[in-house]
Scaffold this motif. Sequence first.
Motif, PDB file in Angstrom:
ATOM      1  N   ARG A 192       0.808  -1.375  -0.106  1.00 33.14           N
ATOM      2  CA  ARG A 192      -0.071   0.132  -0.042  1.00 33.14           C
ATOM      3  C   ARG A 192       0.798   1.197  -0.014  1.00 33.14           C
ATOM      4  O   ARG A 192       0.598   2.215  -0.609  1.00 33.14           O
ATOM      5  CB  ARG A 192      -0.899   0.005   1.063  1.00 33.14           C
ATOM      6  CG  ARG A 192      -2.252   0.860   1.012  1.00 33.14           C
ATOM      7  CD  ARG A 192      -3.269   0.289   2.271  1.00 33.14           C
ATOM      8  NE  ARG A 192      -2.363   0.643   3.476  1.00 33.14           N
ATOM      9  CZ  ARG A 192      -2.501   1.884   4.280  1.00 33.14           C
ATOM     10  NH1 ARG A 192      -3.169   3.029   3.777  1.00 33.14           N
ATOM     11  NH2 ARG A 192      -1.936   1.868   5.228  1.00 33.14           N
ATOM     12  N   VAL A 193       2.031   1.328   0.976  1.00 33.44           N
ATOM     13  CA  VAL A 193       2.918   2.312   0.878  1.00 33.44           C
ATOM     14  C   VAL A 193       3.544   2.648  -0.481  1.00 33.44           C
ATOM     15  O   VAL A 193       3.381   3.769  -0.520  1.00 33.44           O
ATOM     16  CB  VAL A 193       4.001   2.153   1.919  1.00 33.44           C
ATOM     17  CG1 VAL A 193       4.909   3.049   1.949  1.00 33.44           C
ATOM     18  CG2 VAL A 193       3.215   1.918   3.552  1.00 33.44           C
ATOM     19  N   CYS A 194       4.021   1.892  -1.022  1.00 31.82           N
ATOM     20  CA  CYS A 194       4.493   2.085  -2.438  1.00 31.82           C
ATOM     21  C   CYS A 194       3.690   2.122  -3.643  1.00 31.82           C
ATOM     22  O   CYS A 194       3.899   2.008  -4.647  1.00 31.82           O
ATOM     23  CB  CYS A 194       5.664   1.349  -2.762  1.00 31.82           C
ATOM     24  SG  CYS A 194       5.403  -0.605  -2.920  1.00 31.82           S
ATOM     25  N   LYS A 195       2.213   2.049  -3.445  1.00 31.77           N
ATOM     26  CA  LYS A 195       1.269   2.224  -4.368  1.00 31.77           C
ATOM     27  C   LYS A 195       1.414   0.861  -5.189  1.00 31.77           C
ATOM     28  O   LYS A 195       1.107   0.949  -6.279  1.00 31.77           O
ATOM     29  CB  LYS A 195       1.157   3.508  -5.170  1.00 31.77           C
ATOM     30  CG  LYS A 195       0.790   4.301  -4.083  1.00 31.77           C
ATOM     31  CD  LYS A 195       0.383   5.676  -4.972  1.00 31.77           C
ATOM     32  CE  LYS A 195       0.269   6.994  -4.055  1.00 31.77           C
ATOM     33  NZ  LYS A 195       1.050   7.878  -4.570  1.00 31.77           N
TER      34      LYS A 195
ATOM     35  N   THR B  62       3.990  -0.408  -6.592  1.00 30.18           N
ATOM     36  CA  THR B  62       4.885  -0.293  -7.561  1.00 30.18           C
ATOM     37  C   THR B  62       6.206  -0.911  -7.260  1.00 30.18           C
ATOM     38  O   THR B  62       7.072  -1.137  -7.792  1.00 30.18           O
ATOM     39  CB  THR B  62       5.075   1.161  -7.773  1.00 30.18           C
ATOM     40  OG1 THR B  62       5.719   1.757  -6.705  1.00 30.18           O
ATOM     41  CG2 THR B  62       4.065   1.958  -8.428  1.00 30.18           C
ATOM     42  N   GLY B  63       6.443  -1.188  -5.877  1.00 32.48           N
ATOM     43  CA  GLY B  63       7.830  -1.654  -5.255  1.00 32.48           C
ATOM     44  C   GLY B  63       8.793  -0.355  -5.150  1.00 32.48           C
ATOM     45  O   GLY B  63       9.713  -0.637  -4.834  1.00 32.48           O
ATOM     46  N   TRP B  64       8.487   0.845  -5.464  1.00 32.68           N
ATOM     47  CA  TRP B  64       9.369   1.811  -5.384  1.00 32.68           C
ATOM     48  C   TRP B  64       8.743   3.268  -4.877  1.00 32.68           C
ATOM     49  O   TRP B  64       7.591   3.531  -4.830  1.00 32.68           O
ATOM     50  CB  TRP B  64       9.884   2.445  -6.811  1.00 32.68           C
ATOM     51  CG  TRP B  64      10.392   1.229  -7.567  1.00 32.68           C
ATOM     52  CD1 TRP B  64       9.856   0.345  -8.754  1.00 32.68           C
ATOM     53  CD2 TRP B  64      12.006   0.875  -7.463  1.00 32.68           C
ATOM     54  NE1 TRP B  64      10.895  -0.636  -8.802  1.00 32.68           N
ATOM     55  CE2 TRP B  64      11.918   0.049  -8.252  1.00 32.68           C
ATOM     56  CE3 TRP B  64      12.868   1.506  -6.983  1.00 32.68           C
ATOM     57  CZ2 TRP B  64      13.310  -0.897  -8.640  1.00 32.68           C
ATOM     58  CZ3 TRP B  64      14.230   0.845  -7.116  1.00 32.68           C
ATOM     59  CH2 TRP B  64      14.320  -0.057  -7.914  1.00 32.68           C
ATOM     60  N   LEU B  65       9.849   3.854  -4.158  1.00 35.81           N
ATOM     61  CA  LEU B  65       9.314   5.236  -3.504  1.00 35.81           C
ATOM     62  C   LEU B  65      10.166   6.341  -3.956  1.00 35.81           C
ATOM     63  O   LEU B  65      11.413   6.189  -4.225  1.00 35.81           O
ATOM     64  CB  LEU B  65       9.730   4.930  -2.083  1.00 35.81           C
ATOM     65  CG  LEU B  65       8.902   4.057  -1.193  1.00 35.81           C
ATOM     66  CD1 LEU B  65       9.421   3.533   0.285  1.00 35.81           C
ATOM     67  CD2 LEU B  65       7.319   4.398  -0.891  1.00 35.81           C
ATOM     68  N   GLU B  66       9.500   7.432  -4.206  1.00 36.87           N
ATOM     69  CA  GLU B  66      10.400   8.654  -4.685  1.00 36.87           C
ATOM     70  C   GLU B  66      10.863   9.112  -3.589  1.00 36.87           C
ATOM     71  O   GLU B  66      10.420   9.461  -2.381  1.00 36.87           O
ATOM     72  CB  GLU B  66       9.221   9.604  -5.190  1.00 36.87           C
ATOM     73  CG  GLU B  66       9.646  10.467  -6.098  1.00 36.87           C
ATOM     74  CD  GLU B  66       8.561  11.488  -6.375  1.00 36.87           C
ATOM     75  OE1 GLU B  66       7.451  10.842  -7.012  1.00 36.87           O
ATOM     76  OE2 GLU B  66       8.552  12.627  -6.497  1.00 36.87           O
ATOM     77  N   ILE B  67      12.379   9.157  -3.457  1.00 40.05           N
ATOM     78  CA  ILE B  67      12.842  10.177  -2.626  1.00 40.05           C
ATOM     79  C   ILE B  67      13.384  11.419  -2.854  1.00 40.05           C
ATOM     80  O   ILE B  67      13.711  12.267  -2.089  1.00 40.05           O
ATOM     81  CB  ILE B  67      14.259   9.172  -1.764  1.00 40.05           C
ATOM     82  CG1 ILE B  67      15.131   8.855  -3.025  1.00 40.05           C
ATOM     83  CG2 ILE B  67      13.869   7.956  -1.428  1.00 40.05           C
ATOM     84  CD1 ILE B  67      16.436   8.349  -2.280  1.00 40.05           C
ATOM     85  N   ALA B  68      13.811  11.811  -4.164  1.00 42.73           N
ATOM     86  CA  ALA B  68      14.158  13.100  -4.504  1.00 42.73           C
ATOM     87  C   ALA B  68      14.095  13.345  -6.011  1.00 42.73           C
ATOM     88  O   ALA B  68      13.901  12.460  -6.671  1.00 42.73           O
ATOM     89  CB  ALA B  68      15.691  13.200  -4.027  1.00 42.73           C
TER      90      ALA B  68
END
Length: 340
Positions: free
Chosen positions: A273-276, A278-284
């Motif tokens: 749920r947190v990464c919607k 996608t498996g990836w998180l935007e950091i910058a």
Amino acid sequence: MLDSLNALEREGLDALEGISQADQLPVWYRAYLGRKGKLTDVLRGLGALSAEQRPAAGRRANEIKSALEGAFAKRQDEVREAELEASIASGALDVTLPGRPVAPGHLHLSTRTLRRIREIFAEMGFQVYEAPEVETDENNFELLNIPPYHPARDMWDTFWIDDEVVLRTHTSPGQIRCMRESHPHPIRVILPGKCYRYEQVTPRSEHQFYQVEGLAVGHGIRITDLIGTMHEFARSMHGEQRRLRIRSSYFPFTEPSIEIDMDCILCVAKGCRVCKYTGWLEIAGAGMVHPVVLRNGGYDPEEWTGFAFGMGVERPAMLHHGIEDIRHFYNNDLRFLRQF
Ligand code: PHE
């Protein structure tokens, strides 16, 4: 007559003896010594006595009056004293007790996260450059290659102070200040600080938040230096096994511009749920400093190159601690703050 006077005295003194609360005292006084009290009643009867009886009865009545008054004053003191003693004994106020200890506070989660980020970049040789939160439109937009009416301004909903002054919408205007101050020396700094955007406040976005900007300007700086720096940061901050993904993006003040994603630390790139999913998180957001911006900062783009990045602070902290609402950071609710 004398008998009833004597009886009255005894009755009055007995009743007085039975009083233990201060609020009963005036009741007693009215009943015995008041204008409509028992003694007055008796004195009124003096007129009916014979001339021989009257002086003795009058004298006795006066004696009783002062006896009752004296006894009343004494009882009043005793009752007050007893009440004071009782209140001290029941602990209403004990000035000899030690004071309540003041619990030492601790740093806010945002501050702690900022300090950790600073530490990691310090190890890589980055200095900290502080820039103001109230900025000129020129620094916040124009010198970053965003002229008035440029559609890129739509990316930043802005609190205007007046036509020329804004609450900075990102930490990037600090790049201009830092370059103008540092020229002609190379630069390697982070610029941490508060930013403001005129946004709808939701669990995911606040109108105030922290960013940490990074800026490196030098000879022969390349995009791989940027990616390497971000990789090192992600591993130190979020764990040795972290991987990065680079996507192309657009910012008016970098060219080329990239978006840096990190594999999701919760599901390790499986999708949640947190990464919607996608498996990836935007950091910058990041990129190579745009030639126009270098020139605005006083650096000749033919000679100098540089990279810049901007990252959020609250979002990674939320991730680490499973905080699902960014508004907690500014509510000053101790039940939240004490957990970190
Ligand atoms: N200032 C950009 C933002 O707030 C982030 C950024 C910083 C992008 C530096 C590129 C370089 O979204």
